[in-house]
Design a protein around this motif. Structure first.
Motif, mmCIF file in Angstrom:
data_model
loop_
_atom_site.group_PDB
_atom_site.id
_atom_site.type_symbol
_atom_site.label_atom_id
_atom_site.label_comp_id
_atom_site.label_asym_id
_atom_site.label_seq_id
_atom_site.Cartn_x
_atom_site.Cartn_y
_atom_site.Cartn_z
ATOM 1 N N LYS A 1 6.321 3.830 -23.380
ATOM 2 C CA LYS A 1 6.343 2.358 -23.324
ATOM 3 C C LYS A 1 5.012 1.826 -22.792
ATOM 4 O O LYS A 1 4.983 1.036 -21.839
ATOM 5 N N ARG A 2 3.940 2.251 -23.410
ATOM 6 C CA ARG A 2 2.613 1.985 -22.866
ATOM 7 C C ARG A 2 2.314 0.510 -22.597
ATOM 8 O O ARG A 2 1.877 0.163 -21.485
ATOM 9 N N PRO A 3 2.533 -0.417 -23.560
ATOM 10 C CA PRO A 3 2.175 -1.822 -23.295
ATOM 11 C C PRO A 3 2.898 -2.406 -22.078
ATOM 12 O O PRO A 3 2.282 -3.079 -21.248
ATOM 13 N N GLN A 4 4.205 -2.117 -21.956
ATOM 14 C CA GLN A 4 4.939 -2.630 -20.789
ATOM 15 C C GLN A 4 4.378 -2.029 -19.492
ATOM 16 O O GLN A 4 4.248 -2.714 -18.484
ATOM 17 N N GLN A 5 4.052 -0.740 -19.527
ATOM 18 C CA GLN A 5 3.570 -0.075 -18.318
ATOM 19 C C GLN A 5 2.211 -0.629 -17.899
ATOM 20 O O GLN A 5 1.922 -0.752 -16.708
ATOM 21 N N CYS B 1 0.829 -1.196 0.000
ATOM 22 C CA CYS B 1 0.000 0.000 0.000
ATOM 23 C C CYS B 1 0.872 1.257 0.000
ATOM 24 O O CYS B 1 0.687 2.156 -0.823
ATOM 25 N N ARG B 2 1.851 1.307 0.895
ATOM 26 C CA ARG B 2 2.670 2.512 1.055
ATOM 27 C C ARG B 2 3.475 2.827 -0.199
ATOM 28 O O ARG B 2 3.439 3.940 -0.710
ATOM 29 N N ILE B 3 4.196 1.820 -0.703
ATOM 30 C CA ILE B 3 5.044 2.048 -1.879
ATOM 31 C C ILE B 3 4.250 1.844 -3.164
ATOM 32 O O ILE B 3 4.394 2.584 -4.136
ATOM 33 N N GLY B 4 3.377 0.819 -3.140
ATOM 34 C CA GLY B 4 2.637 0.470 -4.352
ATOM 35 C C GLY B 4 1.805 1.622 -4.884
ATOM 36 O O GLY B 4 1.727 1.837 -6.097
ATOM 37 N N SER B 5 1.205 2.401 -3.981
ATOM 38 C CA SER B 5 0.341 3.486 -4.438
ATOM 39 C C SER B 5 1.156 4.561 -5.163
ATOM 40 O O SER B 5 0.734 5.084 -6.197
ATOM 41 N N THR B 6 2.321 4.886 -4.640
ATOM 42 C CA THR B 6 3.166 5.906 -5.280
ATOM 43 C C THR B 6 3.679 5.411 -6.631
ATOM 44 O O THR B 6 3.635 6.129 -7.631
ATOM 45 N N ARG B 7 4.138 4.129 -6.656
ATOM 46 C CA ARG B 7 4.573 3.552 -7.946
ATOM 47 C C ARG B 7 3.389 3.519 -8.918
ATOM 48 O O ARG B 7 3.555 3.737 -10.121
ATOM 49 N N GLY B 8 2.190 3.261 -8.390
ATOM 50 C CA GLY B 8 0.999 3.204 -9.238
ATOM 51 C C GLY B 8 0.723 4.535 -9.920
ATOM 52 O O GLY B 8 0.393 4.584 -11.106
ATOM 53 N N VAL B 9 0.866 5.629 -9.172
ATOM 54 C CA VAL B 9 0.677 6.964 -9.763
ATOM 55 C C VAL B 9 1.678 7.162 -10.900
ATOM 56 O O VAL B 9 1.315 7.601 -11.998
ATOM 57 N N GLU B 10 2.926 6.777 -10.650
ATOM 58 C CA GLU B 10 3.978 6.987 -11.654
ATOM 59 C C GLU B 10 3.721 6.168 -12.918
ATOM 60 O O GLU B 10 3.865 6.667 -14.041
ATOM 61 N N VAL B 11 3.315 4.900 -12.714
ATOM 62 C CA VAL B 11 3.074 4.023 -13.865
ATOM 63 C C VAL B 11 1.915 4.574 -14.706
ATOM 64 O O VAL B 11 1.989 4.636 -15.932
ATOM 65 N N ILE B 12 0.855 5.008 -14.036
ATOM 66 C CA ILE B 12 -0.300 5.519 -14.798
ATOM 67 C C ILE B 12 0.078 6.824 -15.513
ATOM 68 O O ILE B 12 -0.347 7.058 -16.653
#
Lengths: 512, 159
Positions: A465-469, A446-457
């Motif tokens: 690199k849309r398909p990989q993301q 939750c703590r790290i995943g949410s921040t990485r999630g914002v970046e990936v989106i």
């Protein structure tokens, strides 16, 4: 005899100018020498009509709305006679939006003065408590079990099983905690109960206390609800003074005390164990379960934790009996749920119905379609952790199991409609961002995943690199779903994945 | 020590006294301090910690966990704009952009004249009639750019 007028004191009415309307009515009456009694009732929940003014007539109450202060001088003659007027809607009870509801929990809301004990008792108030006082503890728990009532906060766990666990636990001190940290966007039914019918919550909590052997209760109210906090405190004082609460409830020898606690703007404190930490005066960090709060909850003692609507449903179950309540609903979703129609809808408001009607019926028959007049494209049900449903799923019945089968949730019954101008990739990014802002920080997904999630989106939005993301986002959501300690991280993937799966065109057209 | 701080110190002691036998008293104390002083000053942390037999680190940890608590004085007026989904569906993103432009600051910032603080809020529970804002203690629904300008003008006039 004075003419009885009603102007609500609910926050939503106040935010639309109800205090100004009430003051203008009082001033106009004085100017004309008309004797009026101005009651500040709760809201009927028809928010597009607020401020909704009503007058008591021999035929029943007649509604006018929206009545702004500037309308009062011109409206006054018609209003005091209950006569026709362009702002008039006829008898309040006959307005189809209200007439077509099944109001069990919200039976009194909008009708009574929230702080009048006489009004409350004249409308079946305390009938449930009086019956509970004549029963033994196990019989009260059985009644709640038989009603089929499930946790209305969103998790839908059977309330009676929770109560039985606490009732059977041995401890010198037990607690009842009401979760009134209603942080989900699109929901306000808890707020309406607290502001517009607070004695119902007090009665429900007192019955819970008697049933499980708890003598102290807490109501944990969000800081964004200052009116709820004030009204509850006033209602508790009134109930204590009248002997419905306190040392010797209705001379039964039973004791139950209540304290209202103000939260401090942390969404995660709606998670039950984070809420307990907060009441204990700590950071609102989620606890690992087990132990269950029912056995080791507040201050380490057995604790019943229920949402406002769960507890507010208890008085009518005790007053009318379990069978009466269980007769409403479908499948394993018994009784009614106060749905909250919000966002881009023409007729937003509170609609209490038995489980089983479809989302489309709510959106069209009650909501009247979008406020903007454009097609409704996506509907988020169950708050910021709930899935977005596309038009093809609007015929799903509102039932816990039917929604679970879609990877969606009914949750607390909040329904937020978006028209076709919505950008679903942006809504998915926001869901991750909200999780990053509100995560308690205890577990990594939750703590790290949410921040990485914002970046990936964001990278998907910028076509890097849309398909990989997109593959990475699915993988990340899988980790959050299965690896998070509570629903904050564990359900944030619901809005994200539903946006991606149902609206791939907003993510560059690549569903996979 | 200034007279102002003497008064603040006295009010802190009264608050600690009021809550001395309350189980889990830290949040109620922090609310009372912020309501009385507008924020929770650094110098109050040691006294609060001592009264509760906790470390300053524990009290600091609680203050910084919750969005509601602030450790610096607020601007003269605070404008909160709801950022959550139900208000987004009714135009809160556009309203927020307008507010940022007229105040010359972004969310969590203060207007150029330091008189208005702009803050996000996540749901005021008025979700059928958004966009919703709270200006100081007053919640207002169905706020568009023109209505927001009128509300801001009214607090500026009122001083």
């Amino acid at each position: 005899m004075s003419i009885r007028l009603f102007v609500p004191r609910d926050s939503a009415a106040l935010a639309l100018g109800a205090d100004d309307t009430a003051a203008a009515l009082a001033a106009e009456a004085q100017r004309r020498g008309v004797d009026i009694e101005l009651v500040r009732n709760g809201s009927r929940g028809l928010f597009w009509l607020e401020p909704l003014a009503e007058v008591q007539t021999a035929r029943g109450r007649v509604a006018y709305g929206p009545v702004e202060a500037d309308d009062v001088a011109e409206l006054f003659d018609a209003l005091i006679q209950g006569a026709e007027h362009p702002l008039g809607h006829g008898l309040t009870e006959e307005i189809p939006y209200l007439k077509n509801q099944e109001r069990l929990t919200f039976a009194r809301v909008g009708i009574t003065d929230p702080l009048s004990l006489a009004d409350y008792q004249a409308h079946e108030g305390f009938a449930g408590l009086k019956r509970a006082l004549s029963m033994d503890s196990a019989a009260i728990v059985q009644e709640v079990l038989d009603s089929g009532l499930r946790g209305r906060g969103g998790a839908a766990f059977p309330t009676g099983i929770k109560w039985r666990t606490v009732a059977q636990a041995e401890a010198a001190q037990k607690y009842v905690v009401c979760n009134a940290d209603e942080g989900d966007s699109g929901t306000y039914s808890d707020r309406m109960v607290m502001e517009d019918d607070p004695f119902m919550l007090i009665e429900g909590m007192t019955i819970a206390g008697i049933a499980v052997g708890a003598t102290q209760g807490y109501i944990y109210v969000r800081s964004e609800y200052p009116h709820s906090f004030d009204v509850l405190n006033q209602a508790i004082r009134l109930a204590e003074d009248a002997g419905f609460l306190g040392e010797n409830i209705l001379a039964s020898g039973k004791r139950f005390q209540l304290e209202v606690r103000k939260a401090a703007g942390a969404y995660v404190c709606g998670e039950e164990t984070a809420m307990l930490e907060s009441i204990e005066g700590k950071r609102g960090v989620v606890r690992a379960k087990p132990p269950l709060p029912a056995l080791s909850g507040l201050f380490g003692q057995p604790t019943v934790i229920n949402n406002v609507i769960s507890l507010a449903s208890v008085p009518v179950i005790l007053a009318r009996g379990a069978a009466f309540y269980a007769n409403y609903g479908m499948g394993r979703s018994k009784g009614t749920l106060p749905f909250q129609l919000a966002g881009n809808l023409k007729y937003g408001g509170l609609v209490e119905k038995a489980f089983g009607l479809t989302l489309r019926e709510l959106l069209q028959n009650f909501g009247g379609g979008s406020a903007s007049g454009r097609p409704i494209r996506a509907v988020q049900v169950g708050g910021p952790l709930g899935a977005y449903l596309p038009e093809s799923q609007f015929d799903t019945p509102l039932d816990y199991e039917a929604f679970a089968a879609l990877g969606a949730v009914v949750g607390h019954g909040g329904i937020v409609a978006f028209d076709d101008t919505v950008d679903m990739a942006e809504q998915a990014r926001y869901a991750m961002e909200f999780c990053a802002i509100e995560s308690c920080g205890k577990c990594t997904p939750c703590r790290i995943g949410s921040t990485r999630g914002v970046e990936v989106i964001q990278r998907i939005q910028k076509d890097e690199k849309r398909p990989q993301q997109i593959g990475l986002l699915r993988d990340l959501c899988d980790t959050m779903l299965h690896g998070s300690l509570c629903a904050m991280g564990g359900m944030t993937p619901y809005p994200v994945l539903s946006a991606l799966n149902h609206f791939p065109e907003d993510f560059g057209g690549a569903g996979e | 020590m200034t007279t102002e701080q003497d008064l603040a110190q006295a009010s802190l002691q009264a608050i600690l006294q009021t809550h001395q036998n309350q189980p889990g008293a830290l949040l109620p104390i922090l609310h009372d301090v912020q309501d009385a002083l507008g924020f929770i000053p650094d110098w109050a942390v040691a006294d609060i910690a001592k009264a509760l037999n906790q470390s300053r680190a524990e009290v600091h940890g609680v203050i910084t966990f919750y969005h509601h608590f602030r450790t610096t004085p607020p601007a003269q007026h605070t404008l909160q704009i709801c950022q959550a989904e139900a208000c987004q569906a009714r135009g809160s993103r556009e309203l927020t952009a307008h507010a940022e432009q007229v105040l010359g600051c972004s969310l969590h910032g203060q207007s150029a004249d330091q008189r208005i603080g702009l803050e996000p809020v996540y749901c005021l529970g008025l979700c059928s009639t958004g966009p919703n804002i709270q200006l100081n203690d007053k919640m207002v629904s169905r706020v568009d750019a023109a209505k927001l300008d009128r509300l801001l003008a009214s607090v500026k006039e009122a001083q």
